[in-house]
Design a protein around this motif. Structure first.
Motif, PDB file in Angstrom:
ATOM      1  N   GLY A 148       1.103  -1.226  -0.423  1.00 47.91           N
ATOM      2  CA  GLY A 148      -0.371   0.001   0.149  1.00 47.91           C
ATOM      3  C   GLY A 148       0.957   1.017  -0.034  1.00 47.91           C
ATOM      4  O   GLY A 148       1.920   1.344  -0.956  1.00 47.91           O
ATOM      5  N   ALA A 149       0.531   2.021   0.699  1.00 45.82           N
ATOM      6  CA  ALA A 149       0.931   3.714   0.153  1.00 45.82           C
ATOM      7  C   ALA A 149       1.998   3.968   1.175  1.00 45.82           C
ATOM      8  O   ALA A 149       2.842   3.096   1.920  1.00 45.82           O
ATOM      9  CB  ALA A 149       0.395   4.766   1.556  1.00 45.82           C
ATOM     10  N   GLY A 150       3.310   4.068   0.131  1.00 44.55           N
ATOM     11  CA  GLY A 150       4.334   4.426   0.750  1.00 44.55           C
ATOM     12  C   GLY A 150       5.359   3.235   0.067  1.00 44.55           C
ATOM     13  O   GLY A 150       6.619   4.180   0.473  1.00 44.55           O
ATOM     14  N   ALA A 151       5.066   2.380  -0.074  1.00 47.48           N
ATOM     15  CA  ALA A 151       6.183   1.400  -1.203  1.00 47.48           C
ATOM     16  C   ALA A 151       6.595   1.642  -1.987  1.00 47.48           C
ATOM     17  O   ALA A 151       7.426   1.224  -2.140  1.00 47.48           O
ATOM     18  CB  ALA A 151       4.511   0.028  -1.606  1.00 47.48           C
ATOM     19  N   TYR A 152       5.726   1.743  -2.668  1.00 45.55           N
ATOM     20  CA  TYR A 152       6.931   2.802  -4.592  1.00 45.55           C
ATOM     21  C   TYR A 152       8.081   3.498  -3.883  1.00 45.55           C
ATOM     22  O   TYR A 152       9.221   3.127  -4.438  1.00 45.55           O
ATOM     23  CB  TYR A 152       5.734   3.561  -5.099  1.00 45.55           C
ATOM     24  N   GLU A 153       7.648   4.453  -2.497  1.00 41.81           N
ATOM     25  CA  GLU A 153       8.730   5.552  -2.261  1.00 41.81           C
ATOM     26  C   GLU A 153      10.114   4.156  -1.839  1.00 41.81           C
ATOM     27  O   GLU A 153      11.024   5.344  -2.243  1.00 41.81           O
ATOM     28  CB  GLU A 153       8.260   6.165  -1.425  1.00 41.81           C
ATOM     29  N   LYS A 154       9.515   3.787  -1.040  1.00 44.60           N
ATOM     30  CA  LYS A 154      10.313   3.087  -0.472  1.00 44.60           C
ATOM     31  C   LYS A 154      11.022   1.893  -1.399  1.00 44.60           C
ATOM     32  O   LYS A 154      12.720   1.677  -1.114  1.00 44.60           O
ATOM     33  CB  LYS A 154      10.225   2.085   0.630  1.00 44.60           C
ATOM     34  N   TRP A 155      10.981   1.157  -1.957  1.00 46.51           N
ATOM     35  CA  TRP A 155      11.116   0.821  -3.055  1.00 46.51           C
ATOM     36  C   TRP A 155      12.403   1.699  -3.937  1.00 46.51           C
ATOM     37  O   TRP A 155      13.068   1.108  -4.201  1.00 46.51           O
ATOM     38  CB  TRP A 155       9.919   0.594  -4.096  1.00 46.51           C
ATOM     39  N   ILE A 156      12.614   3.131  -4.741  1.00 48.26           N
ATOM     40  CA  ILE A 156      12.740   4.120  -5.093  1.00 48.26           C
ATOM     41  C   ILE A 156      13.662   4.311  -3.721  1.00 48.26           C
ATOM     42  O   ILE A 156      15.249   3.969  -4.846  1.00 48.26           O
ATOM     43  CB  ILE A 156      11.857   4.822  -5.568  1.00 48.26           C
ATOM     44  N   LEU A 157      14.067   4.424  -3.049  1.00 46.77           N
ATOM     45  CA  LEU A 157      15.435   4.451  -2.027  1.00 46.77           C
ATOM     46  C   LEU A 157      15.557   3.137  -1.850  1.00 46.77           C
ATOM     47  O   LEU A 157      17.422   3.667  -1.074  1.00 46.77           O
ATOM     48  CB  LEU A 157      14.465   4.815  -0.828  1.00 46.77           C
ATOM     49  N   ASP A 158      15.560   1.907  -1.688  1.00 46.05           N
ATOM     50  CA  ASP A 158      16.370   0.784  -1.463  1.00 46.05           C
ATOM     51  C   ASP A 158      17.137   0.703  -2.446  1.00 46.05           C
ATOM     52  O   ASP A 158      17.957  -0.442  -2.843  1.00 46.05           O
ATOM     53  CB  ASP A 158      15.488  -0.320  -1.197  1.00 46.05           C
ATOM     54  N   ARG A 159      16.810   1.378  -3.811  1.00 42.43           N
ATOM     55  CA  ARG A 159      17.156   0.484  -5.429  1.00 42.43           C
ATOM     56  C   ARG A 159      18.905   1.743  -4.914  1.00 42.43           C
ATOM     57  O   ARG A 159      18.931   2.719  -4.774  1.00 42.43           O
ATOM     58  CB  ARG A 159      16.657   0.983  -6.438  1.00 42.43           C
ATOM     59  N   ASP A 160      20.265   1.249  -5.576  1.00 39.91           N
ATOM     60  CA  ASP A 160      21.506   1.330  -6.049  1.00 39.91           C
ATOM     61  C   ASP A 160      21.910   2.064  -7.631  1.00 39.91           C
ATOM     62  O   ASP A 160      22.370   2.793  -7.899  1.00 39.91           O
ATOM     63  CB  ASP A 160      22.702   0.821  -5.319  1.00 39.91           C
ATOM     64  N   GLU A 161      20.618   0.811  -8.306  1.00 43.20           N
ATOM     65  CA  GLU A 161      21.114   1.573  -9.678  1.00 43.20           C
ATOM     66  C   GLU A 161      20.482   2.813  -9.707  1.00 43.20           C
ATOM     67  O   GLU A 161      19.701   2.873  -9.297  1.00 43.20           O
ATOM     68  CB  GLU A 161      20.194   0.297 -10.168  1.00 43.20           C
ATOM     69  N   THR A 162      21.221   3.086 -11.175  1.00 47.03           N
ATOM     70  CA  THR A 162      20.928   4.228 -12.004  1.00 47.03           C
ATOM     71  C   THR A 162      20.466   4.682 -12.969  1.00 47.03           C
ATOM     72  O   THR A 162      20.357   5.142 -13.955  1.00 47.03           O
ATOM     73  CB  THR A 162      21.655   5.022 -11.627  1.00 47.03           C
ATOM     74  N   ASN A 163      19.840   2.292 -13.375  1.00 53.33           N
ATOM     75  CA  ASN A 163      20.096   2.477 -15.832  1.00 53.33           C
ATOM     76  C   ASN A 163      18.398   2.158 -15.485  1.00 53.33           C
ATOM     77  O   ASN A 163      17.909   1.525 -16.366  1.00 53.33           O
ATOM     78  CB  ASN A 163      20.350   1.507 -15.578  1.00 53.33           C
ATOM     79  N   TRP A 164      17.567   3.013 -14.529  1.00 53.62           N
ATOM     80  CA  TRP A 164      15.973   2.802 -14.279  1.00 53.62           C
ATOM     81  C   TRP A 164      15.070   4.772 -14.673  1.00 53.62           C
ATOM     82  O   TRP A 164      16.063   5.322 -14.594  1.00 53.62           O
ATOM     83  CB  TRP A 164      15.789   2.710 -13.334  1.00 53.62           C
ATOM     84  N   GLN A 165      14.245   4.658 -14.985  1.00 59.91           N
ATOM     85  CA  GLN A 165      13.472   5.586 -15.208  1.00 59.91           C
ATOM     86  C   GLN A 165      12.129   5.771 -14.793  1.00 59.91           C
ATOM     87  O   GLN A 165      11.094   5.036 -14.524  1.00 59.91           O
ATOM     88  CB  GLN A 165      13.283   6.034 -16.962  1.00 59.91           C
ATOM     89  N   GLU A 166      11.502   6.758 -13.823  1.00 62.78           N
ATOM     90  CA  GLU A 166      10.338   6.818 -13.958  1.00 62.78           C
ATOM     91  C   GLU A 166       9.356   7.817 -14.259  1.00 62.78           C
ATOM     92  O   GLU A 166       9.930   8.424 -15.397  1.00 62.78           O
ATOM     93  CB  GLU A 166      10.368   7.211 -12.350  1.00 62.78           C
ATOM     94  N   HIS A 167       8.321   6.617 -14.223  1.00 58.48           N
ATOM     95  CA  HIS A 167       6.806   7.473 -15.253  1.00 58.48           C
ATOM     96  C   HIS A 167       6.185   7.573 -14.320  1.00 58.48           C
ATOM     97  O   HIS A 167       5.698   6.709 -12.820  1.00 58.48           O
ATOM     98  CB  HIS A 167       6.812   6.498 -16.397  1.00 58.48           C
ATOM     99  N   LEU A 168       5.505   8.749 -14.643  1.00 56.17           N
ATOM    100  CA  LEU A 168       4.187   8.881 -13.770  1.00 56.17           C
ATOM    101  C   LEU A 168       2.729   9.413 -14.955  1.00 56.17           C
ATOM    102  O   LEU A 168       3.741  10.133 -15.849  1.00 56.17           O
ATOM    103  CB  LEU A 168       4.194  10.337 -13.369  1.00 56.17           C
ATOM    104  N   SER A 169       1.788   8.689 -14.862  1.00 51.92           N
ATOM    105  CA  SER A 169       0.627   9.264 -16.036  1.00 51.92           C
ATOM    106  C   SER A 169      -0.585   9.930 -14.928  1.00 51.92           C
ATOM    107  O   SER A 169      -0.892   8.886 -13.586  1.00 51.92           O
ATOM    108  CB  SER A 169       0.374   8.556 -16.450  1.00 51.92           C
ATOM    109  N   LYS A 170      -1.186  11.028 -14.957  1.00 47.32           N
ATOM    110  CA  LYS A 170      -1.783  10.785 -14.470  1.00 47.32           C
ATOM    111  C   LYS A 170      -3.590  11.305 -14.988  1.00 47.32           C
ATOM    112  O   LYS A 170      -3.585  11.392 -15.832  1.00 47.32           O
ATOM    113  CB  LYS A 170      -2.092  13.039 -13.432  1.00 47.32           C
ATOM    114  N   LEU A 171      -4.438  10.646 -14.354  1.00 46.03           N
ATOM    115  CA  LEU A 171      -5.407  10.515 -14.538  1.00 46.03           C
ATOM    116  C   LEU A 171      -6.164  11.316 -15.086  1.00 46.03           C
ATOM    117  O   LEU A 171      -6.586  12.072 -13.488  1.00 46.03           O
ATOM    118  CB  LEU A 171      -5.570   9.207 -14.147  1.00 46.03           C
TER     119      LEU A 171
END
Length: 171
Positions: A148-171
């Protein structure tokens, strides 16, 4: 069986025109003195008010999730030849507080293994009206880890990799 919509932008568009009425986890009943539900954690579904489903499936231990729109919940292909009977559990009470929610935004991450044209991304989060959310992480050993809430942010913070990109689509 419908082949489903795979293109991530098409899936996002469909979700934006609908509401989520349930979060479903397929599995089977274990025959024992006390009936137990054994979940199939590689696949989950968002049930839409239109009667269609957003299928979320962990892709072959690759740390990717495939996101598609399908017409119904089917037994996983991995069950072919098995004697299991498909049953579905509702997880709505764990993530949503009312019967129906509109998705207001979707966040996802891509990396070199992702293919958004096929609906395959590293992870995905559905943000619902009222600040409820469902984060889908396919890196769990047993399939999809739903949070649930906060898991996305924790996932991002736990990553050392830099070869990924975040995306956002507001509906």
């Amino acid at each position: 069986m419908s082949s489903g919509q795979h293109r991530l932008q098409d899936v996002i568009s469909q979700i934006g025109q609908d509401t989520v009425t349930d979060i479903c986890l397929p599995g089977w009943l274990v025959d024992s003195p006390i009936k137990k539900f054994d979940p199939w954690t590689w696949t989950s579904y968002l049930e839409l008010a239109s009667g269609r489903f957003v299928r979320l499936h962990a892709v072959n231990y690759s740390g990717q999730v495939e996101v598609t729109i399908v017409d119904e919940i089917h037994e996983p292909p991995e069950w072919e030849g098995e004697e299991e009977t498909l049953v579905v559990a509702s997880l709505n009470h764990l993530f949503l507080m009312q019967e129906s929610y509109r998705v207001t935004a979707i966040r996802w991450v891509t990396d070199e293994g992702s293919d958004p044209v096929r609906g395959v991304v590293k992870c995905i989060e559905f943000i619902f009206e009222g600040a409820q959310s469902l984060f889908v992480d396919p890196e769990w050993y047993f399939g999809l880890h739903l949070s649930g809430a906060g898991a996305y942010e924790k996932w991002i913070l736990d990553r050392d990799e830099t070869n990924w990109q975040e995306h956002l689509s507001k509906l």
